[in-house]
Design an enzyme around this catalytic site. Structure first.
Site, PDB file in Angstrom:
ATOM      1  NE  ARG A 116      -3.578   2.407   2.521  1.00  0.00           N
ATOM      2  CZ  ARG A 116      -4.345   2.606   3.325  1.00  0.00           C
ATOM      3  NH1 ARG A 116      -4.684   1.454   4.291  1.00  0.00           N
ATOM      4  NH2 ARG A 116      -5.126   3.826   3.749  1.00  0.00           N
ATOM      5  CG  ASN A 157     -11.052  -1.387  -1.193  1.00  0.00           C
ATOM      6  OD1 ASN A 157     -12.374  -1.216  -1.523  1.00  0.00           O
ATOM      7  ND2 ASN A 157     -10.731  -0.524   0.240  1.00  0.00           N
ATOM      8  CG  HIS A 200     -13.878   3.634  -3.214  1.00  0.00           C
ATOM      9  ND1 HIS A 200     -12.733   3.242  -2.850  1.00  0.00           N
ATOM     10  CD2 HIS A 200     -14.542   3.133  -2.084  1.00  0.00           C
ATOM     11  CE1 HIS A 200     -12.551   2.629  -1.741  1.00  0.00           C
ATOM     12  NE2 HIS A 200     -13.796   2.559  -1.111  1.00  0.00           N
ATOM     13  CE1 TYR A 228     -11.327   5.950  -1.288  1.00  0.00           C
ATOM     14  CE2 TYR A 228     -13.537   6.178  -0.403  1.00  0.00           C
ATOM     15  CZ  TYR A 228     -12.161   5.550  -0.366  1.00  0.00           C
ATOM     16  OH  TYR A 228     -11.692   4.604   0.516  1.00  0.00           O
TER      17      TYR A 228
END
Length: 428
Positions: free
Chosen positions: A90, A144, A194, A244
């Site tokens: 990430r 996700n 999102h 988002y």
């Protein structure tokens, strides 16, 4: 009833456990299996889960295992909450796009594509093993990027539903501002995962009075501050975008901001270390307050409601989920995955059925429909790259993304994506 959680060693898991314990009348779990290859974390969180159940007098059995096939065998539903590559991956997703002047984020833009490429093959392998071990089990995906992952699962024929906490979070915030019970607030939630807008905020249900104009008039400043968007943007749109949308509506501002502070991945990694220290305390028998800052607020309630509805129990009649479009938004293909309100308590057990989107939304403002169509096309290309690999497919997906869209940016981002993900992409 048996539930299995793949990624049970996540620091999110105590939030989920707390929901199972508190909402046991909605979802009577007899056995909960936490599955994770990270043995040390798994045992730590498994022990805390048992203490939470005991504190709340929940009679369900909590077990842990690193054996996926054994863990999902006989499960009625399997929840997926995994992160391929962990926080280290990430951190990369949030870093290298900034080198090209693009937003670095784990689900949106180039970083989101990297996550999809790493994640889709792993999730599909897990789903096939679930199908063999428990053919009738539902798969609830919180992994996700939820829209792309859910599309992969549905196209492979799995009984799958995607879940995100954005809608339930907004529902709770609007309920507090309007002095209503959350169950009395129904959102006209439209878009992709999102990438959504609240086109209505209704009292009581899908046919109820629309409270959105009054909400914006009386509480527009508070809503805008929470979304980190100017109040004027909400007034001009006349709707509430998800937070988002800031990556699209304020892209360059966000890029400048991200370059001046620690990444969210670094913040979360530090928070996870602290959480794991708290979880190790044998006296801890409830989710700590720090967990609220970790992310995933109200995830447990959304997951319990969805599992209960899918399995024929309680839960709300309607819930925001990710599922096949099937004509809901007529400007998208039927096999696009949309995030909309759906009837989730299907009498025949067939799963969520999207509600018709209220007029005049089936022909929405091109300001919304155009961006939805654009990102949906990108998601189709992203899934193709995740399933078949290849540098050219990665490039095409990046070129199609509205946050990239330029040849030289797509080339540079493709090179960086592949360089940073070689260990997770055998074809790279």
């Amino acid at each position: 009833m048996k539930l299995a959680v793949v990624g049970g060693g996540s620091t999110y898991t105590p939030e989920l456990i707390d929901g199972f314990a508190r909402l046991r009348d909605t979802l009577p779990v007899e056995e909960l299996v936490l599955i994770d290859p990270a043995t040390e974390r798994l045992e730590l969180i498994g022990a805390l889960a048992r203490r939470i159940f005991a504190r709340q007098d929940h009679a369900g059995l909590v077990t842990t295992t690193t054996d996926l096939d054994a863990g999902v065998a006989g499960a009625d539903a399997v929840l997926l909450q995994l992160r391929v590559g962990g926080q280290a991956a990430r951190l990369q997703d949030e870093t290298w796009p900034l080198e090209c002047g693009c937003v670095g984020q784990e689900t949106t833009g180039a970083g989101g594509l990297a996550k999809a490429l790493r994640t889709v093959p792993v999730v599909l392998d897990i789903a096939e093993r679930v199908r063999r071990a428990s053919p009738g089990a539902w798969i609830i995906d919180f992994t996700n990027p939820v829209g792309i992952v859910t599309r992969a699962l549905l196209r492979a024929g799995h009984r799958a539903v995607g879940l995100c906490n954005v809608a339930i979070g907004l529902q709770r915030k609007f309920a507090a501002l309007l002095d209503l019970a959350p169950a009395d607030v129904h959102l006209d939630h439209v878009g992709l995962n999102h990438l959504t807008w609240e086109l209505g905020v209704r009292r009581g249900g899908p046919d109820g009075e629309d409270l959105l104009p009054g909400l914006l008039a009386e509480h527009g400043e508070a809503v805008a501050a929470d979304l980190r968007l100017p109040r004027a943007v909400l007034d001009r749109l006349g709707v509430v975008p998800s937070y988002y949308l800031r990556y699209f509506y304020s892209h360059d501002e966000v890029v400048r901001e991200l370059g001046t502070k620690p990444s969210r991945a670094a913040e979360v990694a530090a928070m996870e270390r602290e959480l794991l220290g708290l979880y190790a305390d044998p006296a801890l028998d409830e989710k700590p307050a720090l967990l609220a800052k970790r992310g995933g607020a109200f995830y447990s309630e959304a997951a319990v409601d969805l599992a209960a509805a899918l399995l024929g129990g309680g839960g709300p009649k309607f819930q925001v989920v990710n599922t096949y479009n099937n004509g809901t938004l007529p400007f998208l293909p039927d096999d696009a995955v949309v995030e909309v309100q759906a009837r989730v308590r299907a009498a025949d057990g067939s799963g969520p059925v999207p509600l018709p989107v209220p007029l005049p939304v089936p022909r929405p403002d091109p300001l919304f429909a155009g961006l939805i169509s654009h990102v949906s096309a990108y998601e189709d290309l992203a899934l193709d790259a995740a399933l078949r690999g290849g540098r050219e497919r990665v490039f095409r997906a990046l070129l199609a993304h509205p946050l990239v869209g330029q040849y030289d940016l797509a080339e540079g981002l493709t090179d960086r994506l592949l360089a940073h993900n070689k260990e997770h992409l055998p074809w790279a």
